[in-house]
Enzyme design. Structure first.
Site, PDB file in Angstrom:
ATOM      1  N   MET A  90      27.105   1.369 120.290  1.00 38.36           N
ATOM      2  CA  MET A  90      27.695   2.633 119.828  1.00 38.36           C
ATOM      3  C   MET A  90      28.830   2.455 118.818  1.00 38.36           C
ATOM      4  O   MET A  90      29.683   3.332 118.683  1.00 38.36           O
ATOM      5  CB  MET A  90      28.172   3.449 121.041  1.00 38.36           C
ATOM      6  CG  MET A  90      27.066   3.748 122.060  1.00 38.36           C
ATOM      7  SD  MET A  90      25.567   4.545 121.381  1.00 38.36           S
ATOM      8  CE  MET A  90      26.166   6.230 121.247  1.00 38.36           C
ATOM      9  N   HIS A 109      17.048   4.882 118.272  1.00 34.74           N
ATOM     10  CA  HIS A 109      17.840   6.107 118.183  1.00 34.74           C
ATOM     11  C   HIS A 109      17.095   7.221 118.915  1.00 34.74           C
ATOM     12  O   HIS A 109      15.882   7.366 118.727  1.00 34.74           O
ATOM     13  CB  HIS A 109      18.057   6.476 116.716  1.00 34.74           C
ATOM     14  CG  HIS A 109      18.903   7.695 116.534  1.00 34.74           C
ATOM     15  ND1 HIS A 109      20.270   7.673 116.695  1.00 34.74           N
ATOM     16  CD2 HIS A 109      18.573   8.985 116.256  1.00 34.74           C
ATOM     17  CE1 HIS A 109      20.746   8.892 116.506  1.00 34.74           C
ATOM     18  NE2 HIS A 109      19.741   9.707 116.244  1.00 34.74           N
TER      19      HIS A 109
END
Ligand code: GAR
Length: 196
Positions: A90, A109
């Protein structure tokens, strides 16, 4: 044999599926699981599976992404990976880092890219009234959540879905898609994997 490093920030369920997939006649093997969070659950799960782990916290670098990446690159370089898989990692990467690994770094994703780059993908898909959602594996370039498509899996959006129920349905597909893409990619084949 292709050497694979996997970068995680959280629980690492995708990482576990990738590691479990790399057995037998698979063209790759896991050589490192690396996190920006020393407390990440994924590090413990990797260690339990016998995969070497390392952590470099981004916090002391206070937003200096290049300095953080220089520190991250030390254990990474030592592991000599041929392929990097971002799996719930992240932190946004700099152009310098992405350029160094271009063509050798994959990301998963939780949306049907090019729709919904960035965060809160499921809430945004629901808000927009979409009837389907899914996940995408792509090569990482300097642009966030962009780059050549390597695989995609779709799920229906059902009445009453919340971001949580949708995320759970998509995650099941992530766990099928990412290992399928990695196997193909490690064998030198970049044809997209399209599921189901
Ligand atoms: C996954 O849903 C992945 O697609 C997402 O984070 C989750 C990590 O779960 N990645 C991103 O949002 C990247 N911006 P995991 O740690 O259990 O694999």
């Amino acid at each position: 044999t292709q050497r694979v490093a996997i970068l995680v920030s959280g629980g690492g369920s995708n990482m576990v599926r990738l590691v479990e997939s790399m057995t037998g006649d698979h063209p790759a093997r896991p050589v490192l699981v690396l996190s920006n969070d020393p407390e990440a659950g994924g590090l413990r799960r990797a260690a339990e599976m016998g995969v070497p782990t390392a952590a470099v916290s981004h916090k002391p670098f206070k937003g200096d992404r290049a300095a953080f990446e220089a520190a991250l690159s030390e254990p990474l370089a030592a592991a000599q990976p041929d392929i990097i898989c971002l799996a719930g990692f992240m932190r946004v990467l700099t152009e310098g880092f992405t350029r160094r690994w271009q063509g050798r770094m994959l990301n998963i994703h939780p949306s049907l890219l090019p729709k919904y780059r960035g965060l809160h993908t499921h809430a945004r898909a629901l808000e927009a009234g979409e009837t389907e959602a899914g996940c995408t594996v792509h090569e990482v370039t300097a642009e966030l959540d962009d780059g050549p498509l390597l695989g995609q899996a779709r799920v229906p959006i059902l009445p009453g879905d919340t971001p949580e129920t949708l995320a759970a349905r998509v995650l099941v597909e992530e766990h099928r898609l990412y290992p399928a893409v990695l196997r193909r990619f490690a064998a030198g084949d970049r044809t997209p994997v399209l599921l189901p």
